[in-house]
Design a protein around this motif. Structure first.
Motif, PDB file in Angstrom:
ATOM      1  N   ARG A  57       0.827  -1.211   0.000  1.00 54.72           N
ATOM      2  CA  ARG A  57       0.000   0.000   0.000  1.00 54.72           C
ATOM      3  C   ARG A  57       0.857   1.255   0.000  1.00 54.72           C
ATOM      4  O   ARG A  57       2.099   1.183  -0.051  1.00 54.72           O
ATOM      5  CB  ARG A  57      -0.925  -0.019   1.222  1.00 54.72           C
ATOM      6  CG  ARG A  57      -1.804  -1.238   1.311  1.00 54.72           C
ATOM      7  CD  ARG A  57      -2.742  -1.379   0.124  1.00 54.72           C
ATOM      8  NE  ARG A  57      -3.763  -0.351   0.086  1.00 54.72           N
ATOM      9  CZ  ARG A  57      -4.970  -0.485   0.636  1.00 54.72           C
ATOM     10  NH1 ARG A  57      -5.282  -1.584   1.299  1.00 54.72           N
ATOM     11  NH2 ARG A  57      -5.855   0.479   0.523  1.00 54.72           N
ATOM     12  N   SER A  58       0.201   2.404   0.050  1.00 57.49           N
ATOM     13  CA  SER A  58       0.889   3.695  -0.055  1.00 57.49           C
ATOM     14  C   SER A  58       0.570   4.607   1.118  1.00 57.49           C
ATOM     15  O   SER A  58      -0.484   4.465   1.764  1.00 57.49           O
ATOM     16  CB  SER A  58       0.471   4.403  -1.352  1.00 57.49           C
ATOM     17  OG  SER A  58       0.804   3.639  -2.488  1.00 57.49           O
ATOM     18  N   LEU A 108      19.317   8.612   5.806  1.00 58.38           N
ATOM     19  CA  LEU A 108      18.718   9.489   4.812  1.00 58.38           C
ATOM     20  C   LEU A 108      17.949   8.648   3.802  1.00 58.38           C
ATOM     21  O   LEU A 108      18.472   7.680   3.252  1.00 58.38           O
ATOM     22  CB  LEU A 108      19.801  10.300   4.104  1.00 58.38           C
ATOM     23  CG  LEU A 108      19.350  11.229   2.989  1.00 58.38           C
ATOM     24  CD1 LEU A 108      18.442  12.324   3.519  1.00 58.38           C
ATOM     25  CD2 LEU A 108      20.558  11.822   2.273  1.00 58.38           C
ATOM     26  N   VAL A 109      16.712   9.064   3.545  1.00 56.84           N
ATOM     27  CA  VAL A 109      15.859   8.346   2.602  1.00 56.84           C
ATOM     28  C   VAL A 109      15.808   9.057   1.257  1.00 56.84           C
ATOM     29  O   VAL A 109      15.940   8.420   0.205  1.00 56.84           O
ATOM     30  CB  VAL A 109      14.430   8.211   3.173  1.00 56.84           C
ATOM     31  CG1 VAL A 109      13.496   7.593   2.140  1.00 56.84           C
ATOM     32  CG2 VAL A 109      14.439   7.392   4.459  1.00 56.84           C
ATOM     33  N   ALA A 110      15.616  10.374   1.300  1.00 54.17           N
ATOM     34  CA  ALA A 110      15.471  11.139   0.058  1.00 54.17           C
ATOM     35  C   ALA A 110      15.806  12.589   0.340  1.00 54.17           C
ATOM     36  O   ALA A 110      15.631  13.069   1.457  1.00 54.17           O
ATOM     37  CB  ALA A 110      14.053  11.024  -0.492  1.00 54.17           C
ATOM     38  N   GLN A 127       5.956  10.752  -0.947  1.00 56.14           N
ATOM     39  CA  GLN A 127       4.991   9.776  -1.422  1.00 56.14           C
ATOM     40  C   GLN A 127       5.651   8.413  -1.399  1.00 56.14           C
ATOM     41  O   GLN A 127       6.668   8.210  -2.057  1.00 56.14           O
ATOM     42  CB  GLN A 127       4.532  10.119  -2.831  1.00 56.14           C
ATOM     43  CG  GLN A 127       3.559   9.114  -3.429  1.00 56.14           C
ATOM     44  CD  GLN A 127       2.222   9.105  -2.717  1.00 56.14           C
ATOM     45  OE1 GLN A 127       1.678  10.152  -2.391  1.00 56.14           O
ATOM     46  NE2 GLN A 127       1.681   7.912  -2.477  1.00 56.14           N
ATOM     47  N   MET A 128       5.074   7.506  -0.651  1.00 54.27           N
ATOM     48  CA  MET A 128       5.659   6.178  -0.482  1.00 54.27           C
ATOM     49  C   MET A 128       4.698   5.142  -1.056  1.00 54.27           C
ATOM     50  O   MET A 128       3.585   4.970  -0.543  1.00 54.27           O
ATOM     51  CB  MET A 128       5.921   5.897   1.008  1.00 54.27           C
ATOM     52  CG  MET A 128       6.757   6.965   1.695  1.00 54.27           C
ATOM     53  SD  MET A 128       7.219   6.528   3.382  1.00 54.27           S
ATOM     54  CE  MET A 128       5.617   6.475   4.141  1.00 54.27           C
ATOM     55  N   ASN A 129       5.133   4.483  -2.104  1.00 47.76           N
ATOM     56  CA  ASN A 129       4.335   3.449  -2.757  1.00 47.76           C
ATOM     57  C   ASN A 129       4.987   2.086  -2.565  1.00 47.76           C
ATOM     58  O   ASN A 129       6.170   1.992  -2.238  1.00 47.76           O
ATOM     59  CB  ASN A 129       4.200   3.754  -4.247  1.00 47.76           C
ATOM     60  CG  ASN A 129       3.492   5.063  -4.527  1.00 47.76           C
ATOM     61  OD1 ASN A 129       2.628   5.500  -3.763  1.00 47.76           O
ATOM     62  ND2 ASN A 129       3.856   5.706  -5.628  1.00 47.76           N
ATOM     63  N   SER A 130       4.216   1.050  -2.791  1.00 44.94           N
ATOM     64  CA  SER A 130       4.726  -0.326  -2.693  1.00 44.94           C
ATOM     65  C   SER A 130       5.500  -0.533  -1.397  1.00 44.94           C
ATOM     66  O   SER A 130       6.627  -1.050  -1.394  1.00 44.94           O
ATOM     67  CB  SER A 130       5.618  -0.644  -3.906  1.00 44.94           C
ATOM     68  OG  SER A 130       4.926  -0.474  -5.112  1.00 44.94           O
ATOM     69  N   LEU A 131       4.887  -0.137  -0.311  1.00 44.94           N
ATOM     70  CA  LEU A 131       5.569  -0.207   0.981  1.00 44.94           C
ATOM     71  C   LEU A 131       5.895  -1.645   1.370  1.00 44.94           C
ATOM     72  O   LEU A 131       5.145  -2.581   1.059  1.00 44.94           O
ATOM     73  CB  LEU A 131       4.720   0.460   2.053  1.00 44.94           C
ATOM     74  CG  LEU A 131       4.778   1.995   2.039  1.00 44.94           C
ATOM     75  CD1 LEU A 131       3.605   2.593   2.797  1.00 44.94           C
ATOM     76  CD2 LEU A 131       6.091   2.480   2.628  1.00 44.94           C
ATOM     77  N   GLY A 165      12.524   4.235  -6.974  1.00 46.31           N
ATOM     78  CA  GLY A 165      11.441   3.659  -7.764  1.00 46.31           C
ATOM     79  C   GLY A 165      10.148   3.472  -6.986  1.00 46.31           C
ATOM     80  O   GLY A 165       9.109   3.180  -7.582  1.00 46.31           O
ATOM     81  N   ARG A 166      10.207   3.625  -5.670  1.00 49.38           N
ATOM     82  CA  ARG A 166       9.003   3.455  -4.840  1.00 49.38           C
ATOM     83  C   ARG A 166       8.592   4.751  -4.136  1.00 49.38           C
ATOM     84  O   ARG A 166       7.410   5.004  -3.950  1.00 49.38           O
ATOM     85  CB  ARG A 166       9.243   2.373  -3.781  1.00 49.38           C
ATOM     86  CG  ARG A 166       9.565   1.005  -4.354  1.00 49.38           C
ATOM     87  CD  ARG A 166       9.581  -0.059  -3.261  1.00 49.38           C
ATOM     88  NE  ARG A 166      10.609   0.182  -2.256  1.00 49.38           N
ATOM     89  CZ  ARG A 166      10.350   0.338  -0.957  1.00 49.38           C
ATOM     90  NH1 ARG A 166       9.103   0.279  -0.503  1.00 49.38           N
ATOM     91  NH2 ARG A 166      11.340   0.531  -0.090  1.00 49.38           N
ATOM     92  N   PHE A 167       9.576   5.553  -3.732  1.00 47.53           N
ATOM     93  CA  PHE A 167       9.309   6.790  -2.995  1.00 47.53           C
ATOM     94  C   PHE A 167       9.571   7.990  -3.900  1.00 47.53           C
ATOM     95  O   PHE A 167      10.474   7.958  -4.741  1.00 47.53           O
ATOM     96  CB  PHE A 167      10.208   6.896  -1.770  1.00 47.53           C
ATOM     97  CG  PHE A 167       9.903   5.940  -0.655  1.00 47.53           C
ATOM     98  CD1 PHE A 167       9.025   4.879  -0.810  1.00 47.53           C
ATOM     99  CD2 PHE A 167      10.518   6.114   0.581  1.00 47.53           C
ATOM    100  CE1 PHE A 167       8.764   3.992   0.223  1.00 47.53           C
ATOM    101  CE2 PHE A 167      10.258   5.239   1.627  1.00 47.53           C
ATOM    102  CZ  PHE A 167       9.385   4.177   1.443  1.00 47.53           C
ATOM    103  N   THR A 168       8.806   9.055  -3.676  1.00 43.75           N
ATOM    104  CA  THR A 168       9.002  10.299  -4.403  1.00 43.75           C
ATOM    105  C   THR A 168       8.951  11.468  -3.427  1.00 43.75           C
ATOM    106  O   THR A 168       7.972  11.620  -2.694  1.00 43.75           O
ATOM    107  CB  THR A 168       7.920  10.492  -5.473  1.00 43.75           C
ATOM    108  OG1 THR A 168       7.931   9.388  -6.388  1.00 43.75           O
ATOM    109  CG2 THR A 168       8.167  11.779  -6.257  1.00 43.75           C
ATOM    110  N   ILE A 169      10.007  12.267  -3.435  1.00 46.54           N
ATOM    111  CA  ILE A 169      10.046  13.456  -2.598  1.00 46.54           C
ATOM    112  C   ILE A 169       9.671  14.661  -3.455  1.00 46.54           C
ATOM    113  O   ILE A 169      10.031  14.742  -4.630  1.00 46.54           O
ATOM    114  CB  ILE A 169      11.443  13.644  -1.958  1.00 46.54           C
ATOM    115  CG1 ILE A 169      11.430  14.770  -0.931  1.00 46.54           C
ATOM    116  CG2 ILE A 169      12.519  13.847  -3.006  1.00 46.54           C
ATOM    117  CD1 ILE A 169      12.710  14.861  -0.093  1.00 46.54           C
ATOM    118  N   SER A 170       8.929  15.582  -2.859  1.00 47.45           N
ATOM    119  CA  SER A 170       8.547  16.800  -3.563  1.00 47.45           C
ATOM    120  C   SER A 170       8.431  17.919  -2.538  1.00 47.45           C
ATOM    121  O   SER A 170       8.428  17.678  -1.325  1.00 47.45           O
ATOM    122  CB  SER A 170       7.224  16.609  -4.318  1.00 47.45           C
ATOM    123  OG  SER A 170       6.176  16.288  -3.422  1.00 47.45           O
TER     124      SER A 170
END
Length: 114
Positions: A16-17, A47-49, A81-85, A65-70
């Motif tokens: 899930r996300s 550090l993650v992103a 944004q964390m996908n495919s946790l 490929g799973r997380f997106t920082i904005s």
């Protein structure tokens, strides 16, 4: 310095996300690269992103490929944004500048069940 305020964590099943948010002081936020960090039980904070003031991003290999920082500079807010946790993403998540110039906030707990 004002502590960042993180939110958006929770308990989710694997796959899930979640979307995390971090509000920071405007004077610090606008001119600094910002990062998301996490600390799992018994482990060091990592550090993650990271995202620069201009929007360039970089990620830890474990989340690529799973997380997106904005970031939204008008709102002094950075997002993750964390996908495919995965269960191994379970940790307390924090934000800070890339140079760790802010006091740590309370973080937001993310728990991923298998």
């Amino acid at each position: 310095q004002v502590r960042p305020v993180e939110s958006g964590g929770g308990l989710v099943q694997a796959g899930r996300s979640l979307r995390l948010s971090c509000a920071a002081s405007g004077s610090i936020f606008s001119s600094n690269a910002m990062g998301w960090y996490r600390q799992a039980p018994g482990k060091q904070r990592e550090l993650v992103a990271v995202i620069t003031s201009g929007g360039s991003t970089n990620y830890a290999d474990s989340v690529k490929g799973r997380f997106t920082i904005s970031r939204d500079n008008a709102k002094n807010t950075v997002y993750l944004q964390m996908n495919s946790l995965k269960p191994e993403d379970t940790a307390v998540y924090y934000c800070n500048t890339a140079r760790l110039t802010l006091p740590w906030g309370q973080g937001t707990q993310v728990t991923v069940s298998s």
